[in-house]
Design a protein around this motif. Structure first.
Motif, PDB file in Angstrom:
ATOM      1  N   THR A  39      25.507   0.442  11.615  1.00  0.00           N
ATOM      2  CA  THR A  39      26.260   0.577  12.861  1.00  0.00           C
ATOM      3  C   THR A  39      25.823  -0.419  13.918  1.00  0.00           C
ATOM      4  O   THR A  39      26.571  -0.696  14.861  1.00  0.00           O
ATOM      5  CB  THR A  39      26.113   1.993  13.427  1.00  0.00           C
ATOM      6  N   VAL A  46      35.451  -5.917  10.127  1.00  0.00           N
ATOM      7  CA  VAL A  46      34.335  -5.054  10.503  1.00  0.00           C
ATOM      8  C   VAL A  46      33.560  -5.678  11.657  1.00  0.00           C
ATOM      9  O   VAL A  46      33.164  -4.985  12.605  1.00  0.00           O
ATOM     10  CB  VAL A  46      33.410  -4.800   9.297  1.00  0.00           C
ATOM     11  N   ARG A  72      38.943  -3.461   6.146  1.00  0.00           N
ATOM     12  CA  ARG A  72      40.009  -3.520   7.151  1.00  0.00           C
ATOM     13  C   ARG A  72      41.008  -4.636   6.864  1.00  0.00           C
ATOM     14  O   ARG A  72      41.564  -5.253   7.775  1.00  0.00           O
ATOM     15  CB  ARG A  72      39.416  -3.646   8.555  1.00  0.00           C
ATOM     16  N   ASP A  93      23.142   5.308  10.466  1.00  0.00           N
ATOM     17  CA  ASP A  93      23.249   6.578  11.186  1.00  0.00           C
ATOM     18  C   ASP A  93      21.956   7.389  11.135  1.00  0.00           C
ATOM     19  O   ASP A  93      21.748   8.270  11.967  1.00  0.00           O
ATOM     20  CB  ASP A  93      24.412   7.413  10.632  1.00  0.00           C
ATOM     21  N   SER A 141      35.214  -4.861  14.866  1.00  0.00           N
ATOM     22  CA  SER A 141      35.440  -3.453  15.192  1.00  0.00           C
ATOM     23  C   SER A 141      34.359  -2.913  16.116  1.00  0.00           C
ATOM     24  O   SER A 141      33.238  -3.439  16.186  1.00  0.00           O
ATOM     25  CB  SER A 141      35.473  -2.619  13.911  1.00  0.00           C
ATOM     26  N   SER A 142      34.675  -1.836  16.805  1.00  0.00           N
ATOM     27  CA  SER A 142      33.702  -1.189  17.692  1.00  0.00           C
ATOM     28  C   SER A 142      32.676  -0.379  16.920  1.00  0.00           C
ATOM     29  O   SER A 142      31.671   0.071  17.491  1.00  0.00           O
ATOM     30  CB  SER A 142      34.442  -0.276  18.686  1.00  0.00           C
ATOM     31  N   ASP A 143      32.915  -0.196  15.623  1.00  0.00           N
ATOM     32  CA  ASP A 143      31.986   0.579  14.801  1.00  0.00           C
ATOM     33  C   ASP A 143      30.781  -0.243  14.357  1.00  0.00           C
ATOM     34  O   ASP A 143      29.838   0.306  13.779  1.00  0.00           O
ATOM     35  CB  ASP A 143      32.700   1.119  13.557  1.00  0.00           C
ATOM     36  N   PHE A 144      30.831  -1.557  14.588  1.00  0.00           N
ATOM     37  CA  PHE A 144      29.752  -2.444  14.155  1.00  0.00           C
ATOM     38  C   PHE A 144      29.336  -3.278  15.355  1.00  0.00           C
ATOM     39  O   PHE A 144      30.067  -4.161  15.799  1.00  0.00           O
ATOM     40  CB  PHE A 144      30.245  -3.338  13.006  1.00  0.00           C
ATOM     41  N   ARG A 145      28.157  -3.008  15.891  1.00  0.00           N
ATOM     42  CA  ARG A 145      27.720  -3.652  17.131  1.00  0.00           C
ATOM     43  C   ARG A 145      26.626  -4.687  16.844  1.00  0.00           C
ATOM     44  O   ARG A 145      25.658  -4.399  16.131  1.00  0.00           O
ATOM     45  CB  ARG A 145      27.189  -2.628  18.130  1.00  0.00           C
ATOM     46  N   PRO A 203      37.742   1.281   5.617  1.00  0.00           N
ATOM     47  CA  PRO A 203      36.970   1.047   6.840  1.00  0.00           C
ATOM     48  C   PRO A 203      35.891  -0.014   6.688  1.00  0.00           C
ATOM     49  O   PRO A 203      35.369  -0.512   7.692  1.00  0.00           O
ATOM     50  CB  PRO A 203      36.350   2.419   7.132  1.00  0.00           C
TER      51      PRO A 203
END
Length: 441
Positions: A216, A247, A373, A230, A250-254, A370
């Protein structure tokens, strides 16, 4: 907190290549993979006793190909099945006109010649195109220069539209003018009757691969890199991130601090495509013998225009078609039965009641995955071919991006993934590493 020399995020071909090369250099490497398998967008379905490559299928040109060399060294069976990109005459192709009637040899030859004439005009037009010109802009200019009647020009125009969709899963007006600059195939193309997934499985042998680890966050700085999932934290002197463009965006991968230029700018000008495969297996073969592909012209074929005969691979009558660009976007929320019915309706315009219901159908869903994508990345308006390599610019001397989107010469391929992983490994090791060491014992 676990500590390593290098953390690799993603167990696709790029990540496994980098990890394998660095491990052979004596470095302590861990590979973090979100899925429950290795391979990323190289995956093979074996249900029902059939072998179906749902992601990558081909090596597009085996001449001097490191992927071909690796597959040969690993003992993987390869069968020649040359596509030649979305070309008009690389193999025997049955062309059908807008009314569903097969074109005569003379009509086919004229159509192919028209495509070659337009293609010959394209390089100069693309070279002088404006920064935000699309592939539609340059192909329209190439076609207009021929002075053809409207109907003749339209046949070539729709061919160019279908080519952008099938090559990159992108609408022709959304693909950069330079988006197909890499559309060159060097040598025969091959497929894998036993499944392409054997390649990543071989690459992963002996590596520390942690499946089911969804990354993440990645934090980089002068003291190295910290990668978080997580429920776990990993730390290393360097990291190689190989997740797809979708990915990364995306906001799921910072990634913190945010990626600097030129990496950030390049990432903003690339995007994931809408591109799915539809495999249809039939009880009997109803289409033409002696042809590799079937293509229809005209408005009726806006979505379903090209069919590839895979029967020779396994002996089961099989057609492959691509749901790409506008079709993939429009049908994204549809169930498999609706998609298959739509494809069959178009086939019946050509072959009528001879088209039976398939005994088995498989529709890929890369847009919904996910961890990808989309199938692969393409260049949006304003992008240049340099954006691929710019995306791989080392960040802070500790963070490296790799994957198909980061390789200029042949993006969107397994070759690009492998070569980018090799480059990233060399940058981490700060020395040249022979690519042959990837597969040598």
């Amino acid at each position: 907190m676990d500590r390593f020399d290098t953390i690799v995020v993603g167990a696709g071909v790029a990540g496994l290549t980098a990890a394998r090369l660095l491990a052979r250099e004596g470095r302590r490497v861990v590979v973090l993979e979100a899925r429950d398998r290795v391979g990323g967008r190289v995956t093979t379905d074996r249900s029902g006793g059939q072998i179906t490559d749902l992601g990558a299928s081909w090596i597009h040109g085996i001449t001097d190909s490191p992927v071909a060399a690796a597959c040969e060294a690993f003992g993987m069976r390869m069968v020649e099945f040359t596509v030649g990109g979305y070309q008009p005459d690389s193999r025997p192709i049955a062309y059908y006109g807008p009314d569903g009637t097969r074109l005569s040899p003379d009509e086919t030859a004229q159509f192919i010649d028209d495509i070659h004439r337009a293609d010959a005009a394209l390089p100069a037009i693309i070279a002088h195109s404006a920064p935000r010109d699309s592939y539609l802009d340059v192909t329209d200019a190439a076609i207009a220069a021929q002075g053809w009647p409207a109907d003749r020009a339209e046949r070539v125009r729709e061919y160019m539209r279908h080519r952008s969709e099938e090559q990159y899963g992108a609408r022709i007006d959304e693909l950069a003018a330079h988006g197909l600059d890499d559309d060159v195939v060097d040598g025969d193309e091959v497929v894998f009757p036993d499944g392409y997934d054997r390649l990543p499985q071989h690459l992963a042998e002996g590596l520390d691969v942690r499946l089911g680890h969804i990354v993440t966050g990645v934090r980089w700085g002068d003291d190295g890199v910290t990668v978080t999932t997580d429920d776990h934290t990993f730390r290393a002197a360097s990291a190689i991130v190989t997740v797809p463009v979708g990915v990364l965006q995306s906001s799921d991968f910072r990634i913190e601090p945010p990626l600097p230029d030129p990496v950030r700018g390049a990432l903003g000008r690339l995007t994931m495509n809408a591109f799915e495969k539809v495999f249809l297996r039939f009880p009997t073969k109803f289409w033409d013998d002696g042809v590799y592909a079937i293509r229809q012209q005209g408005p009726a074929a806006d979505w379903w225009h090209s069919w590839y005969d895979l029967t020779s691979l396994h002996g089961t009558p099989t057609l492959l078609t691509f749901m790409a660009g506008p079709a993939a976007q429009a049908l994204k929320a549809s169930d498999d039965a609706t998609i298959v019915a739509s494809a069959l309706a178009q086939l019946r315009q050509l072959y009528g009641p001879r088209v039976t219901e398939p005994t088995r159908a498989h529709v890929t869903r890369w847009q919904d995955d996910p961890f990808s994508r989309g199938s692969y990345a393409y260049m949006t308006l304003g992008s240049t071919t340099d954006d691929h390599d710019d995306l791989a610019t080392p960040v802070g001397g500790v963070l490296h991006l790799a994957g198909e989107a980061t390789w200029t010469d042949d993006p969107a391929t397994v070759t690009a993934g492998l070569c980018s992983g090799h480059r990233a490994a060399e940058r981490v090791a700060q020395r040249s590493i022979p690519i042959e060491s990837l597969w040598q014992a």
